[in-house]
Design a protein around this motif. Structure first.
Motif, PDB file in Angstrom:
ATOM      1  N   ASN A 102     -18.579  17.041   4.855  1.00 49.85           N
ATOM      2  CA  ASN A 102     -18.032  18.153   5.786  1.00 49.85           C
ATOM      3  C   ASN A 102     -16.821  17.778   6.485  1.00 49.85           C
ATOM      4  N   VAL A 103     -16.924  16.416   6.992  1.00 47.18           N
ATOM      5  CA  VAL A 103     -15.654  16.085   7.749  1.00 47.18           C
ATOM      6  C   VAL A 103     -14.647  15.543   6.633  1.00 47.18           C
ATOM      7  N   TYR A 104     -14.705  15.172   5.687  1.00 47.32           N
ATOM      8  CA  TYR A 104     -13.793  14.689   4.759  1.00 47.32           C
ATOM      9  C   TYR A 104     -13.185  16.206   4.307  1.00 47.32           C
ATOM     10  N   LEU A 111       0.801  -1.158   0.172  1.00 45.40           N
ATOM     11  CA  LEU A 111       0.045  -0.111  -0.039  1.00 45.40           C
ATOM     12  C   LEU A 111       0.941   1.310   0.033  1.00 45.40           C
ATOM     13  N   ASP A 112       0.715   2.059  -0.842  1.00 46.97           N
ATOM     14  CA  ASP A 112       1.380   3.252  -0.746  1.00 46.97           C
ATOM     15  C   ASP A 112       0.579   4.460  -0.698  1.00 46.97           C
ATOM     16  N   PHE A 113       1.135   5.238   0.432  1.00 51.89           N
ATOM     17  CA  PHE A 113       0.466   6.336   1.047  1.00 51.89           C
ATOM     18  C   PHE A 113       1.278   7.756   0.442  1.00 51.89           C
ATOM     19  N   VAL A 114       0.281   8.820   0.313  1.00 59.75           N
ATOM     20  CA  VAL A 114       0.720  10.184   0.047  1.00 59.75           C
ATOM     21  C   VAL A 114       0.628  11.220   1.276  1.00 59.75           C
ATOM     22  N   PRO A 115       1.397  12.423   1.295  1.00 57.46           N
ATOM     23  CA  PRO A 115       1.129  13.286   2.217  1.00 57.46           C
ATOM     24  C   PRO A 115      -0.046  13.895   1.817  1.00 57.46           C
ATOM     25  N   GLY A 116      -1.002  14.165   3.032  1.00 53.27           N
ATOM     26  CA  GLY A 116      -2.380  14.718   2.753  1.00 53.27           C
ATOM     27  C   GLY A 116      -3.298  13.670   3.266  1.00 53.27           C
ATOM     28  N   LEU A 117      -4.508  13.910   2.581  1.00 53.01           N
ATOM     29  CA  LEU A 117      -5.481  12.805   3.225  1.00 53.01           C
ATOM     30  C   LEU A 117      -5.701  11.460   2.444  1.00 53.01           C
ATOM     31  N   ASN A 118      -5.376   9.931   2.862  1.00 52.13           N
ATOM     32  CA  ASN A 118      -5.420   8.996   2.153  1.00 52.13           C
ATOM     33  C   ASN A 118      -6.751   8.262   2.928  1.00 52.13           C
ATOM     34  N   ALA A 119      -7.217   7.509   1.853  1.00 45.31           N
ATOM     35  CA  ALA A 119      -8.353   6.851   2.155  1.00 45.31           C
ATOM     36  C   ALA A 119      -8.365   5.096   1.866  1.00 45.31           C
ATOM     37  N   ILE A 120      -8.556   4.447   2.696  1.00 48.32           N
ATOM     38  CA  ILE A 120      -8.803   2.792   2.519  1.00 48.32           C
ATOM     39  C   ILE A 120     -10.159   2.443   2.637  1.00 48.32           C
ATOM     40  N   LEU A 156     -18.260  12.488  15.469  1.00 49.93           N
ATOM     41  CA  LEU A 156     -17.670  13.825  15.082  1.00 49.93           C
ATOM     42  C   LEU A 156     -17.072  14.517  16.263  1.00 49.93           C
ATOM     43  N   VAL A 157     -17.334  14.315  17.327  1.00 54.23           N
ATOM     44  CA  VAL A 157     -16.671  15.096  18.302  1.00 54.23           C
ATOM     45  C   VAL A 157     -15.357  14.247  18.569  1.00 54.23           C
ATOM     46  N   ASN A 158     -15.250  12.918  18.442  1.00 47.96           N
ATOM     47  CA  ASN A 158     -13.912  12.400  18.536  1.00 47.96           C
ATOM     48  C   ASN A 158     -12.964  12.793  17.374  1.00 47.96           C
ATOM     49  N   VAL A 159     -13.520  12.727  16.127  1.00 43.82           N
ATOM     50  CA  VAL A 159     -12.680  13.201  15.018  1.00 43.82           C
ATOM     51  C   VAL A 159     -12.213  14.780  15.291  1.00 43.82           C
ATOM     52  N   ALA A 160     -13.248  15.287  15.644  1.00 44.90           N
ATOM     53  CA  ALA A 160     -12.762  16.949  16.019  1.00 44.90           C
ATOM     54  C   ALA A 160     -11.729  17.192  16.783  1.00 44.90           C
ATOM     55  N   HIS A 161     -11.969  16.482  17.939  1.00 39.06           N
ATOM     56  CA  HIS A 161     -10.870  16.474  18.993  1.00 39.06           C
ATOM     57  C   HIS A 161      -9.598  16.146  18.733  1.00 39.06           C
ATOM     58  N   VAL A 162      -9.437  15.176  18.022  1.00 33.15           N
ATOM     59  CA  VAL A 162      -7.866  14.519  17.594  1.00 33.15           C
ATOM     60  C   VAL A 162      -7.298  15.768  16.488  1.00 33.15           C
ATOM     61  N   LEU A 163      -8.211  16.176  15.699  1.00 36.03           N
ATOM     62  CA  LEU A 163      -7.774  16.962  14.671  1.00 36.03           C
ATOM     63  C   LEU A 163      -7.536  18.247  15.104  1.00 36.03           C
ATOM     64  N   ALA A 164      -8.175  18.832  16.264  1.00 32.44           N
ATOM     65  CA  ALA A 164      -7.875  19.943  17.092  1.00 32.44           C
ATOM     66  C   ALA A 164      -6.384  20.163  17.674  1.00 32.44           C
ATOM     67  N   HIS A 165      -6.022  18.826  18.299  1.00 34.14           N
ATOM     68  CA  HIS A 165      -4.700  18.601  18.732  1.00 34.14           C
ATOM     69  C   HIS A 165      -3.738  18.760  17.402  1.00 34.14           C
ATOM     70  N   LEU A 187     -10.813  17.679   7.125  1.00 33.65           N
ATOM     71  CA  LEU A 187      -9.481  16.893   7.076  1.00 33.65           C
ATOM     72  C   LEU A 187      -8.800  17.234   5.657  1.00 33.65           C
ATOM     73  N   GLN A 188      -9.419  17.123   4.585  1.00 33.97           N
ATOM     74  CA  GLN A 188      -8.702  17.288   3.375  1.00 33.97           C
ATOM     75  C   GLN A 188      -7.965  18.884   3.457  1.00 33.97           C
TER      76      GLN A 188
END
Length: 630
Positions: free
Chosen positions: A573-575, A17-26, A527-536, A578-579
């Motif tokens: 909105n979430v995607y 699996l090859d990943f790139v900088p930025g947003l990756n989706a599996i 939504l809160v969980n994702v917002a929490h880790v993204l805020a950090h 993140l993007q």
């Protein structure tokens, strides 16, 4: 510190699996193996091996960028803590082979510690209990830091950091939070270590004091005042008993026994006097006997001299006494015919006879003296026997009298001795109890001193927590990032004046006054969980001093968001959020998400699409039954 995964390979398969900088989706169905990929990524980053059975024992390899350096990492998916991880730096000759998490002989660091060093994350030890600074210390590992970088599917809609309760598991997140936001300082760590020592001593002294109080309360000596009074009374009684015991010899001075003891002394003196006389008389008689022997010997010598004189006068040596030949005439009248020498002058036979008569008279006198001495000695022996019998008789009478007196007073003596022993024992018990009171006073003083020291240390620690202006700015930035992210998600709110922040005591998110475990909606929780880790992450990216690894892995970002309960718009909105976050930071933030469906927005790099027939872990091909029959 930028942390980026470039690729992941399941060794032994063609799955890379090859990943790139930025947003990756599996993406993929429920059984495609998305969570298995996340497990492999966690293992690649030093996490525990918690994988599906198909992955157990397999080996993964991956290329990871840390800052500007790139590393190739190979790790077997086994739970053995000393299993080796091989690392090679690309473009360099640097290479390592390290045990995963437990040191062993020949190694000076583990793979997890190596990661901490490369990511410049502090290697610190913190208390196990978040509210008990004196609890045992535990190291903060790479897994603890990754709690802020990785959301697991089974937790994403149920808890923050794996638990909604701040006082149960994953307690080290509190200390990780302090490290990330500058609340954890060397000064605070030093104060905490000192506080641990003080608290440990305080617990020991407090327990000791409580034990002493309980012991004393359960004894007849519960009152120290009464104890001191008893000590004084008992000591006085004991001194009196000892004086009474010391006066016993005086009381045993009975007149009869005293008189008998005096008679015994007198009898022994008389006996000694007789013994002395016997010895003197015996010596005198021995001297007389010796004198008599000498006189007899002298008499015998005189007798031999008279006889010799007579014989010498009667015998003329005209013939040789050896051969019988005639002895020639030689010498003169004054010389001996045999030796031709002048014979010595000798007393005359009459003189010798007179001397012998005088010696015979002396022998007779000596015999008379010896006889009188023998008679005297016999008398002395008789007197000694009589004196010895008298002494024995008096001694028997004394013993009989003393025995009778002691028998009469034995009971009183035993009673007095028993009273003295009882008083000594009682006094010893009182002394022991007084020592316990002294020890209790000492423990109480120590406890009070340690409590003052503990309070002082606690105050100093609290001042170190909130005295840094930079810390306050970071925390405010975190609250702003959290609120803005929730708004960008268009998450449901619970108050007209919405306000969200991170609780300063629990470090858990609060949404419009509601803690996470009160949200009552799985979609909102995601939504809160994702917002929490993204805020950090957003806060860390805006702070050059932050040590948070800039990678975010979210397993199941669309869980309960894009389907029932929460509409697809919010998932978009979430995607988009993140993007945009990854794009705004010029590739310094890598985000990897898994979802059942393809991203609902364009421009997201899809790493792989898994399905029941194209699973991450290849399934063994089923054998064709017709081939078997053939």
């Amino acid at each position: 510190m930028r942390l980026q995964i470039e690729n992941l390979t399941l060794v032994g398969t063609n799955r890379t699996l090859d990943f790139v900088p930025g947003l990756n989706a599996i993406t993929g169905g429920m059984s495609g193996g998305k969570t298995a990929v996340i497990s492999c990524l966690r293992a690649l980053l030093g996490g525990k091996v918690d994988v599906v059975p198909e992955l157990e024992g397999r080996t993964i390899a991956g290329t990871v960028r840390i800052g500007e350096r790139r590393f190739r990492i190979v790790r077997r998916l086994v739970t053995t803590q000393t299993a080796k991880v091989e690392i090679a730096e690309l473009g360099s000759s640097n290479a390592w082979r390290l045990p995963v998490s437990q040191l062993e002989a020949g190694y000076d660091q583990t793979y997890r510690d190596w990661l901490l060093d490369q990511l410049e994350l502090p290697r610190v030890r913190v208390p196990k209990a978040p509210t008990k600074e004196s609890s045992d210390l535990t190291p903060v590992s790479i897994s603890d830091y990754l709690m802020y970088c990785l959301l697991r599917q089974q937790e994403i809609d149920a808890s923050v950091f794996g638990t909604p309760d701040n006082y149960s598991k994953n307690i080290k997140r509190k200390y990780v939070f302090e490290i990330l936001y500058g609340l954890y300082s060397p000064e605070a760590a030093e104060l905490r270590e000192k506080l641990r020592e003080v608290t440990a001593q305080l617990s020991a002294f407090t327990a000791d004091a409580s034990t002493l109080e309980r012991i004393l309360a359960e004894t007849p000596f519960a009152s120290r005042a009464q104890l001191e009074v008893q000590h004084s009374d008992t000591d006085r009684q004991l001194q009196q008993a000892r004086r009474s015991r010391q006066s016993i010899p005086d009381r045993l001075a009975d007149p009869v026994t005293v008189a008998l003891r005096q008679q015994v002394v007198q009898a022994e003196a008389e006996l000694a006097e007789v013994d002395t006389a016997v010895m003197a008389e015996t010596a005198a008689r021995a001297s007389l006997s010796s004198l008599r022997d000498q006189l007899v010997a002298q008499s015998r010598r005189l007798t031999r001299a008279l006889i010799a004189e007579r014989l010498l006068n009667d015998f003329e040596f005209h013939n040789c006494p050896r051969c019988g030949a005639d002895v020639p005439e030689r010498g003169d009248d004054d010389t001996c015919r045999l030796c031709l020498q002048t014979p010595p002058l000798s007393p005359s036979p009459s003189t010798l006879a007179a001397e012998q008569d005088r010696i015979i008279e002396q022998v007779a006198e000596t015999d008379s003296l010896i006889e009188r001495s023998s008679q005297r000695l016999d008398q002395l022996h008789a007197a000694r026997t009589q004196a010895a019998q008298a002494r024995t008789s008096i001694a028997d009478r004394l013993e009989q009298a003393a025995s009778s007196y002691i028998t009469d007073h034995a009971e009183a003596i035993r009673r007095q001795a028993a009273d003295e022993a009882r008083l000594e024992e009682h006094l010893a018990r009182i002394d022991d109890s007084l020592k316990l009171y002294l020890r209790l006073e000492d423990q109480t003083e120590r406890v009070a001193r340690l409590e003052r020291e503990r309070d002082e240390l606690t105050s100093r620690m609290e001042r170190t927590h909130h005295s840094d202006i930079g810390v306050a700015a970071r925390l405010n930035h975190l609250d702003t990032a959290f609120e803005n992210t929730l708004r960008s998600f268009d998450a449901p709110r619970f108050d007209a004046q919405a306000s969200s922040y991170i609780d300063r005591k629990t470090y858990l998110p609060i949404v419009d006054g509601r803690p996470f475990n009160k949200l009552q909606s799985q979609g909102v929780s995601v939504l809160v969980n994702v917002a929490h880790v993204l805020a950090h992450q957003l806060t860390a990216l805006g702070d050059p001093d932050s040590v948070l690894p800039n990678i975010l892995i979210i397993d199941g970002v669309g869980s309960n968001v894009g389907h029932e309960g929460i509409d697809l718009t919010r998932l978009r909105n979430v995607y988009r959020t993140l993007q945009q976050a990854a794009a705004d930071h010029d590739g310094n933030l890598q985000i990897i998400v898994t979802d059942n469906d393809r991203p609902p927005i364009p421009g997201v790099h899809t790493v792989v699409e898994l399905s029941d027939t194209d699973r991450f872990v290849p399934q063994p091909e089923e054998e064709d039954p017709l081939t078997d029959e053939g």
